[in-house]
Motif scaffolding. Structure first.
Motif, PDB file in Angstrom:
ATOM      1  N   VAL A   1     -74.904  35.196  46.611  1.00  0.00           N
ATOM      2  CA  VAL A   1     -73.611  36.046  46.399  1.00  0.00           C
ATOM      3  C   VAL A   1     -73.417  36.016  44.909  1.00  0.00           C
ATOM      4  CG1 VAL A   1     -71.170  35.973  46.424  1.00  0.00           C
ATOM      5  CG2 VAL A   1     -72.273  35.410  48.267  1.00  0.00           C
ATOM      6  N   MET A   2     -73.643  34.952  43.804  1.00  0.00           N
ATOM      7  CA  MET A   2     -73.635  35.172  42.692  1.00  0.00           C
ATOM      8  C   MET A   2     -74.713  36.216  42.312  1.00  0.00           C
ATOM      9  SD  MET A   2     -72.835  31.235  41.606  1.00  0.00           S
ATOM     10  CE  MET A   2     -72.786  31.629  39.664  1.00  0.00           C
ATOM     11  N   TYR A   3     -75.804  36.294  42.415  1.00  0.00           N
ATOM     12  CA  TYR A   3     -76.927  36.944  42.070  1.00  0.00           C
ATOM     13  C   TYR A   3     -76.669  38.530  42.646  1.00  0.00           C
ATOM     14  CZ  TYR A   3     -81.840  38.593  40.867  1.00  0.00           C
ATOM     15  OH  TYR A   3     -82.756  38.935  40.257  1.00  0.00           O
ATOM     16  N   ALA A   4     -76.069  38.813  43.659  1.00  0.00           N
ATOM     17  CA  ALA A   4     -75.646  40.291  44.157  1.00  0.00           C
ATOM     18  C   ALA A   4     -74.320  40.842  43.368  1.00  0.00           C
ATOM     19  CB  ALA A   4     -75.278  40.192  45.773  1.00  0.00           C
ATOM     20  N   ARG A   5     -73.642  39.930  42.794  1.00  0.00           N
ATOM     21  CA  ARG A   5     -72.511  40.298  42.072  1.00  0.00           C
ATOM     22  C   ARG A   5     -72.909  40.290  40.532  1.00  0.00           C
ATOM     23  NH1 ARG A   5     -67.802  40.684  44.717  1.00  0.00           N
ATOM     24  NH2 ARG A   5     -67.516  39.200  46.562  1.00  0.00           N
ATOM     25  N   HIS A   6     -74.241  40.149  40.308  1.00  0.00           N
ATOM     26  CA  HIS A   6     -74.512  40.054  38.649  1.00  0.00           C
ATOM     27  C   HIS A   6     -73.967  38.647  37.931  1.00  0.00           C
ATOM     28  CE1 HIS A   6     -76.859  43.855  39.814  1.00  0.00           C
ATOM     29  NE2 HIS A   6     -75.884  44.179  40.109  1.00  0.00           N
ATOM     30  N   GLN A   7     -73.486  37.915  38.522  1.00  0.00           N
ATOM     31  CA  GLN A   7     -72.930  36.769  37.881  1.00  0.00           C
ATOM     32  C   GLN A   7     -73.857  36.035  37.287  1.00  0.00           C
ATOM     33  OE1 GLN A   7     -70.305  35.481  41.045  1.00  0.00           O
ATOM     34  NE2 GLN A   7     -68.564  36.961  40.555  1.00  0.00           N
ATOM     35  N   ILE A   8     -75.095  35.904  37.683  1.00  0.00           N
ATOM     36  CA  ILE A   8     -76.366  34.842  37.475  1.00  0.00           C
ATOM     37  C   ILE A   8     -77.379  35.780  37.361  1.00  0.00           C
ATOM     38  CG2 ILE A   8     -76.848  34.360  39.537  1.00  0.00           C
ATOM     39  CD1 ILE A   8     -77.396  31.335  38.694  1.00  0.00           C
ATOM     40  N   ALA A   9     -78.397  35.220  36.362  1.00  0.00           N
ATOM     41  CA  ALA A   9     -79.575  36.056  36.129  1.00  0.00           C
ATOM     42  C   ALA A   9     -80.707  34.949  36.722  1.00  0.00           C
ATOM     43  CB  ALA A   9     -79.907  35.973  34.497  1.00  0.00           C
ATOM     44  N   MET A  10     -81.881  35.795  36.812  1.00  0.00           N
ATOM     45  CA  MET A  10     -82.897  35.086  37.407  1.00  0.00           C
ATOM     46  C   MET A  10     -83.175  33.756  36.335  1.00  0.00           C
ATOM     47  SD  MET A  10     -85.399  34.968  39.764  1.00  0.00           S
ATOM     48  CE  MET A  10     -85.183  36.911  40.297  1.00  0.00           C
ATOM     49  N   ASN A  11     -83.653  32.622  36.940  1.00  0.00           N
ATOM     50  CA  ASN A  11     -84.197  31.320  36.247  1.00  0.00           C
ATOM     51  C   ASN A  11     -82.930  30.742  35.404  1.00  0.00           C
ATOM     52  OD1 ASN A  11     -86.648  31.356  37.531  1.00  0.00           O
ATOM     53  ND2 ASN A  11     -87.221  32.843  36.223  1.00  0.00           N
TER      54      ASN A  11
END
Length: 339
Positions: free
Chosen positions: A262-272
């Motif tokens: 969910v966080m990744y889909a909302r751009h709240q967290i980046a890869m790695n």
């Protein structure tokens, strides 16, 4: 002492969440895959689950993990987490418990400083990397199964709360993610009873009102948990509610995987980008997205979850032929009204 059935069990917990591990007494469960074996327990014969979990040998505030021969050649061992309601496809905290038990007892040789163990689960392969020192698993890092968002900002009607917005995501099972801040909750120990009461209602409402179906596994077709997510002064917290009505003592590995999706889909967290997620009792996991992938037609991520587990007991459970409760019993005082 005249036992006609006996199993050996290690007491293990991961960040406070009990995940006992059956190490002897069960040879195998019918089925060609771990999913088949899970379905066999859930639909044909759940006697081992009841024997290990029900009173007087067990209790509702734990999981018991069944070790089995792997069904996939890449895997070292198979396991199925069994909980009070049924056997489940995956658990992150229990993967940590199983890995720690396997290595610290010598069932799988420990190599320092790192030992890799591939776990065959009903939800797919999980690669556990144990960080080892002086014969001890200092921590276990899990490369989890692909996780994905099913739906964002879904409205459901919840008894006593009215309309509530939830996110639905998969992290080895399906979760309804609830913003604890929106409900005025801080996910502290003093709120545990309130969280259980609200979470139970939210999960029931979400399961009744939202349909889900995993693209690859027909058996994974229901929302199994409600998990509260919070962010307080930059500190992430999660509280998963588990049948028959209790707070997960760990931050929940599968739930953290769903939250990362969910966080990744909302751009709240980046890869790695590693983030720390704490539980109600301050158990902590270090979580990050390590890759993108697809599951069927769904965009998905590969999560990595790191935490710690400790062995605290070695036990044997048995049944005397004259025991009137060979598969145990449950009562609504601790097992809830739905038994």
């Amino acid at each position: 002492m005249q036992w006609n059935k006996k199993i050996s069990v290690l007491g293990v917990h991961a960040e406070g969440e009990i995940g006992r591990v059956i190490t002897a007494g069960v040879l195998d469960i019918p089925g060609r895959s771990m999913m088949d074996k899970m379905n066999y327990i859930n639909t044909v014969d759940d006697s081992i689950r009841r024997f290990a979990l029900f009173e007087p040998r067990g209790f509702s505030q734990m999981t018991v993990n069944l070790l089995l021969p792997a069904t996939q050649p890449e895997a070292d061992v198979g396991f199925i987490p069994m909980q009070p309601d049924c056997a489940h496809a995956l658990s992150g905290s229990n993967s940590m418990c199983v890995t720690t038990a396997l290595l610290e007892t010598g069932m799988i040789p420990m190599q320092e400083p790192h030992t890799e163990v591939v776990l065959d689960t009903p939800a797919g392969l999980v690669t556990a990397t144990a960080h080892c020192e002086n014969g001890k698993c200092k921590s276990v890092s899990l490369t989890m199964v692909p996780s994905f968002v099913e739906a964002l900002d879904q409205q459901i009607e919840v008894e006593g709360l009215g309309k509530l917005t939830v996110d639905i995501a998969y992290g080895g099972c399906y979760f309804a993610l609830v913003d604890a801040n929106a409900l005025g909750l801080k996910l502290r120990p003093s709120e545990a009873r309130t969280l259980v009461e609200l979470g139970t209602r939210i999960k029931q409402a979400a399961a009744a009102q939202i349909s889900v179906q995993h693209p690859l596994y027909p058996s994974l077709n229901k929302i199994e948990y409600a998990i509260f997510t919070g962010n307080y002064e930059g500190e992430l917290r999660s509280t998963n509610i588990i049948y028959p009505g209790r707070v997960d003592r760990s931050p929940c590995g599968a739930g953290s995987s769903a939250r990362l999706a969910v966080m990744y889909a909302r751009h709240q967290i980046a890869m790695n980008e590693p983030v720390k997620i704490k539980s109600t009792i301050d158990g902590r996991f270090i979580c990050e997205v390590v890759a993108e992938t697809t599951v069927g037609d769904k965009q998905a991520i590969i999560p990595r979850i790191e935490g710690r587990a400790w062995i605290y007991s070695m036990e044997e459970y048995g049944v005397d032929p004259s025991d009137p409760f060979p598969l145990g019993y449950t009562l609504s005082d601790t097992w809830g009204p739905e038994i």
